[in-house]
Design a protein around this motif. Structure first.
Motif, short mmCIF file in Angstrom:
data_model
loop_
_atom_site.label_atom_id
_atom_site.label_comp_id
_atom_site.label_asym_id
_atom_site.label_seq_id
_atom_site.Cartn_x
_atom_site.Cartn_y
_atom_site.Cartn_z
N HIS A 17 0.90 -1.25 -0.05
CA HIS A 17 0.20 -0.05 -0.07
C HIS A 17 1.04 1.33 -0.03
CE1 HIS A 17 -2.37 -3.13 1.69
NE2 HIS A 17 -3.53 -2.54 1.61
N ARG A 18 0.47 2.22 -0.70
CA ARG A 18 1.40 3.59 -0.91
C ARG A 18 1.13 4.32 0.38
NH1 ARG A 18 -2.46 7.05 -2.46
NH2 ARG A 18 -4.29 5.75 -3.48
N THR A 23 0.13 9.57 -4.97
CA THR A 23 -0.88 9.01 -5.71
C THR A 23 -0.33 7.72 -6.36
OG1 THR A 23 0.17 9.57 -7.88
CG2 THR A 23 -1.56 11.40 -6.81
N HIS A 24 -1.18 6.89 -6.63
CA HIS A 24 -1.23 5.49 -7.01
C HIS A 24 -0.12 5.49 -8.17
CE1 HIS A 24 -1.94 1.37 -8.20
NE2 HIS A 24 -2.05 1.92 -9.44
N GLU A 25 -0.28 6.40 -9.12
CA GLU A 25 0.67 6.36 -10.48
C GLU A 25 2.03 6.87 -9.89
OE1 GLU A 25 -3.56 6.66 -11.31
OE2 GLU A 25 -2.43 8.05 -9.90
N VAL A 55 -0.07 -4.86 -10.75
CA VAL A 55 -0.71 -3.36 -10.34
C VAL A 55 -2.05 -3.40 -10.12
CG1 VAL A 55 -0.59 -0.97 -10.90
CG2 VAL A 55 1.36 -2.41 -11.30
N PRO A 57 -4.84 -0.79 -9.74
CA PRO A 57 -5.34 0.57 -9.76
C PRO A 57 -6.60 0.56 -9.02
CG PRO A 57 -4.44 -0.05 -12.13
CD PRO A 57 -4.82 -1.32 -11.20
N PRO A 58 -6.70 1.85 -8.14
CA PRO A 58 -8.19 1.77 -7.56
C PRO A 58 -9.52 1.70 -8.43
CG PRO A 58 -6.49 3.47 -6.62
CD PRO A 58 -5.82 2.38 -7.58
N CYS A 80 -4.91 -2.94 -1.79
CA CYS A 80 -3.45 -2.60 -2.13
C CYS A 80 -3.38 -2.04 -3.39
CB CYS A 80 -2.70 -3.74 -1.52
SG CYS A 80 -2.94 -5.14 -2.93
N ASP A 81 -2.21 -1.38 -3.54
CA ASP A 81 -1.56 -0.68 -4.63
C ASP A 81 -1.00 -1.78 -5.75
OD1 ASP A 81 -2.24 2.31 -4.64
OD2 ASP A 81 -1.42 1.71 -2.60
N CYS A 82 -0.50 -2.77 -5.11
CA CYS A 82 -0.01 -4.02 -6.11
C CYS A 82 0.33 -5.05 -5.21
CB CYS A 82 1.49 -3.32 -6.63
SG CYS A 82 2.71 -2.91 -5.57
#
Length: 140
Positions: A17-18, A23-25, A55, A57-58, A80-82
């Motif tokens: 998780h970031r 941002t996710h990107e 990956v 993405p939300p 999670c983000d990835c």
């Protein structure tokens, strides 16, 4: 099979998780363009068989939850983000990598980007039963 131990390779996965200020990107960009160039030489050093970044993405996860959540109300949907997936020659490879000074350089900015306490780690074996539209590894 691992050439050194005669055992099958292991699959090691970890979710990330970031940190909320990113941002996710930007987070995925950090992994791919800053972390991985430092990590790949360590992977090569210890014979990592495969590394993949799954990956999530939300918008895709949110859409999946809206579409499928009603059909499967008891399911939890990963936020999670990835997922990072490693295929390794042995369990010992994990310790070898994590204790290597070059790995410490590769993860030096991790706390600025990754919400480390939220990581979910798993270890096991992976068998592919279906690939490229064809069944594999199935006895009749």
């Amino acid at each position: 099979m691992s050439e050194t131990t005669g055992t099958p390779p292991v699959k090691f996965t970890i979710t990330h998780h970031r940190q909320p200020q990113h941002t996710h990107e930007a987070f995925i960009d950090w992994i791919v363009n800053e972390h991985l160039p430092l990590a790949i030489p360590v992977f090569e050093k210890y014979g990592v068989i495969d590394y993949s970044l799954f990956v999530t993405p939300p918008p895709l996860n949110d859409g999946l939850k809206q579409e499928i959540g009603g059909l499967r109300p008891t399911w939890d949907f990963a936020e999670c983000d990835c997922f990072i997936e490693y295929t390794l020659p042995s369990v010992e490879t994990i310790k070898n990598i994590m204790s290597d000074p070059e790995w410490q350089v590769a993860v030096k900015d991790q706390d600025q980007w990754v919400d480390v306490p939220r990581a979910l780690v798993s270890l096991g074996y992976s068998t592919t039963y279906f690939r490229h539209g064809k069944a594999l590894s199935i006895s009749k």
